[in-house]
Design a protein around this motif. Sequence first.
Motif, PDB file in Angstrom:
ATOM      1  N   PRO A  10     -39.083  60.903 -75.432  1.00  0.00           N
ATOM      2  CA  PRO A  10     -39.236  59.675 -74.643  1.00  0.00           C
ATOM      3  C   PRO A  10     -40.303  59.872 -73.574  1.00  0.00           C
ATOM      4  N   ALA A  11     -40.966  58.783 -73.176  1.00  0.00           N
ATOM      5  CA  ALA A  11     -42.091  58.918 -72.254  1.00  0.00           C
ATOM      6  C   ALA A  11     -41.888  58.041 -71.025  1.00  0.00           C
ATOM      7  N   PRO A  12     -42.463  58.412 -69.860  1.00  0.00           N
ATOM      8  CA  PRO A  12     -42.989  59.758 -69.630  1.00  0.00           C
ATOM      9  C   PRO A  12     -41.895  60.662 -69.097  1.00  0.00           C
ATOM     10  N   ALA A  13     -42.036  61.952 -69.278  1.00  0.00           N
ATOM     11  CA  ALA A  13     -41.125  62.912 -68.666  1.00  0.00           C
ATOM     12  C   ALA A  13     -41.942  63.651 -67.613  1.00  0.00           C
ATOM     13  N   GLY A  14     -41.845  63.242 -66.380  1.00  0.00           N
ATOM     14  CA  GLY A  14     -42.693  63.848 -65.363  1.00  0.00           C
ATOM     15  C   GLY A  14     -42.421  63.281 -63.992  1.00  0.00           C
ATOM     16  N   GLY A  15     -43.444  63.351 -63.131  1.00  0.00           N
ATOM     17  CA  GLY A  15     -43.251  62.974 -61.744  1.00  0.00           C
ATOM     18  C   GLY A  15     -44.126  61.821 -61.301  1.00  0.00           C
ATOM     19  N   ARG A  16     -43.694  61.211 -60.194  1.00  0.00           N
ATOM     20  CA  ARG A  16     -44.438  60.135 -59.558  1.00  0.00           C
ATOM     21  C   ARG A  16     -44.270  60.275 -58.046  1.00  0.00           C
ATOM     22  N   PRO A  17     -45.275  59.843 -57.269  1.00  0.00           N
ATOM     23  CA  PRO A  17     -45.146  59.887 -55.809  1.00  0.00           C
ATOM     24  C   PRO A  17     -44.266  58.753 -55.293  1.00  0.00           C
ATOM     25  N   TYR A  53     -39.136  63.096 -61.425  1.00  0.00           N
ATOM     26  CA  TYR A  53     -39.108  63.845 -60.174  1.00  0.00           C
ATOM     27  C   TYR A  53     -40.279  63.431 -59.286  1.00  0.00           C
ATOM     28  N   GLU A  54     -40.151  63.784 -58.013  1.00  0.00           N
ATOM     29  CA  GLU A  54     -41.155  63.387 -57.023  1.00  0.00           C
ATOM     30  C   GLU A  54     -42.340  64.339 -57.039  1.00  0.00           C
ATOM     31  N   THR A  55     -43.533  63.771 -56.908  1.00  0.00           N
ATOM     32  CA  THR A  55     -44.751  64.575 -56.773  1.00  0.00           C
ATOM     33  C   THR A  55     -45.521  64.097 -55.544  1.00  0.00           C
ATOM     34  N   ASP A  56     -46.462  64.908 -55.120  1.00  0.00           N
ATOM     35  CA  ASP A  56     -47.308  64.520 -53.993  1.00  0.00           C
ATOM     36  C   ASP A  56     -48.258  63.407 -54.423  1.00  0.00           C
ATOM     37  N   PRO A  57     -48.617  62.532 -53.493  1.00  0.00           N
ATOM     38  CA  PRO A  57     -49.592  61.493 -53.839  1.00  0.00           C
ATOM     39  C   PRO A  57     -50.933  62.122 -54.184  1.00  0.00           C
ATOM     40  N   PRO A  58     -51.718  61.448 -55.003  1.00  0.00           N
ATOM     41  CA  PRO A  58     -53.020  62.014 -55.369  1.00  0.00           C
ATOM     42  C   PRO A  58     -53.911  62.193 -54.148  1.00  0.00           C
ATOM     43  N   THR A  59     -54.662  63.281 -54.131  1.00  0.00           N
ATOM     44  CA  THR A  59     -55.578  63.571 -53.028  1.00  0.00           C
ATOM     45  C   THR A  59     -56.852  62.761 -53.208  1.00  0.00           C
ATOM     46  N   PRO A  60     -57.287  62.040 -52.165  1.00  0.00           N
ATOM     47  CA  PRO A  60     -58.531  61.271 -52.301  1.00  0.00           C
ATOM     48  C   PRO A  60     -59.702  62.187 -52.631  1.00  0.00           C
ATOM     49  N   ALA A  61     -60.606  61.687 -53.426  1.00  0.00           N
ATOM     50  CA  ALA A  61     -61.784  62.476 -53.789  1.00  0.00           C
ATOM     51  C   ALA A  61     -62.612  62.747 -52.541  1.00  0.00           C
ATOM     52  N   PRO A  62     -63.044  64.005 -52.339  1.00  0.00           N
ATOM     53  CA  PRO A  62     -63.830  64.326 -51.137  1.00  0.00           C
ATOM     54  C   PRO A  62     -65.179  63.618 -51.165  1.00  0.00           C
ATOM     55  N   THR A  63     -65.600  63.194 -49.982  1.00  0.00           N
ATOM     56  CA  THR A  63     -66.925  62.573 -49.871  1.00  0.00           C
ATOM     57  C   THR A  63     -67.943  63.654 -49.558  1.00  0.00           C
ATOM     58  N   ASN A  64     -69.124  63.541 -50.116  1.00  0.00           N
ATOM     59  CA  ASN A  64     -70.167  64.537 -49.881  1.00  0.00           C
ATOM     60  C   ASN A  64     -70.713  64.400 -48.460  1.00  0.00           C
ATOM     61  N   PRO A  65     -70.797  65.510 -47.705  1.00  0.00           N
ATOM     62  CA  PRO A  65     -71.374  65.430 -46.352  1.00  0.00           C
ATOM     63  C   PRO A  65     -72.848  65.048 -46.426  1.00  0.00           C
ATOM     64  N   PRO A  66     -73.353  64.379 -45.381  1.00  0.00           N
ATOM     65  CA  PRO A  66     -74.770  63.979 -45.410  1.00  0.00           C
ATOM     66  C   PRO A  66     -75.683  65.199 -45.507  1.00  0.00           C
ATOM     67  N   SER A  67     -76.711  65.067 -46.306  1.00  0.00           N
ATOM     68  CA  SER A  67     -77.656  66.170 -46.486  1.00  0.00           C
ATOM     69  C   SER A  67     -78.602  66.258 -45.287  1.00  0.00           C
ATOM     70  N   TYR A  68     -79.397  67.333 -45.264  1.00  0.00           N
ATOM     71  CA  TYR A  68     -80.363  67.534 -44.179  1.00  0.00           C
ATOM     72  C   TYR A  68     -81.363  66.388 -44.123  1.00  0.00           C
ATOM     73  N   ILE A  80     -39.382  50.997 -63.002  1.00  0.00           N
ATOM     74  CA  ILE A  80     -38.752  51.190 -61.695  1.00  0.00           C
ATOM     75  C   ILE A  80     -39.828  50.968 -60.636  1.00  0.00           C
ATOM     76  N   SER A  81     -39.605  50.018 -59.744  1.00  0.00           N
ATOM     77  CA  SER A  81     -40.613  49.644 -58.750  1.00  0.00           C
ATOM     78  C   SER A  81     -40.387  50.361 -57.424  1.00  0.00           C
ATOM     79  N   ASN A  82     -41.492  50.600 -56.707  1.00  0.00           N
ATOM     80  CA  ASN A  82     -41.461  51.109 -55.328  1.00  0.00           C
ATOM     81  C   ASN A  82     -40.489  52.286 -55.193  1.00  0.00           C
ATOM     82  N   LEU A  83     -40.855  53.400 -55.799  1.00  0.00           N
ATOM     83  CA  LEU A  83     -39.961  54.561 -55.863  1.00  0.00           C
ATOM     84  C   LEU A  83     -39.562  55.068 -54.481  1.00  0.00           C
ATOM     85  N   LYS A  84     -38.244  55.284 -54.319  1.00  0.00           N
ATOM     86  CA  LYS A  84     -37.674  55.879 -53.107  1.00  0.00           C
ATOM     87  C   LYS A  84     -37.102  57.254 -53.460  1.00  0.00           C
TER      88      LYS A  84
END
Length: 237
Positions: free
Chosen positions: A126-133, A216-231, A187-191
């Motif tokens: 059965p699907a999915p067998a895993g985690g959500r934040p 099971y509970e997992t951490d929320p996805p980490t936002p993609a890092p933004t590239n620092p301004p170049s020289y 299942i909406s708005n997981l608590k």
Amino acid sequence: MLQPHYRTHHNTPVNLSSLPTVPPYIVDNRSSRDMMVQEGASLNLTCSATGTPPPSITWRREDHMKININKTYQTTEYEGTSLPLARVSRMDMAAYLCIARNGVPPIVSKRIQVSVNCNPAHDEHPAPAGGRPLGYSVTLECTIEAHPPALTYWTRGQDVMLHQSNKYHIDEKPGEVSYLTHMKLTISNLKKGDFGSYKCVAKNSRGETEGLIKLYETDPPTPAPTNPPSYLDKLFK
């Protein structure tokens, strides 16, 4: 004196092409009717037809799937007045067509529905067998095989039955074949209290089955890092 008179008789072959032709006709009371069998049983479908010339009989499945004559031989079309089906399974549940033809229109057919009673079963994964934040929604899915049609429902934790609500959206649709049912639980708005074990359950007169899904509970996805301004970006800013 009278001489005896002898008459010679010659056997003249009958020209079949000179006989009147008669279109094929399936004799219903000498042919199989719709039937219901238990999974694992064997059966023999019969079809009797008249006509001139004598009609030939072929068998097909109405859904165009292959016919399982036995566990080692499959065919899309079978010739003969009887169709043997050995150790039928739920996959043999279908409408079978007996088709009679003799070259004289019209071709005629008889539809014979074969129903197979089988124990309920569920898909192995059965699907999915895993985690959500926390705060997210998730949809659990389960496919049931059963005939007669099963009573189906979802439970969680200590077999607490779930009902349609703002928290739970339950959806059920028939499958591609008559013995399949697709179940979904959103299942909406997981608590915190929503994580744990869920089961899809199916029961009919032949038995019952249940599929286990762990959420099971997992951490929320980490936002993609933004590239620092170049020289150069800093230089020409």
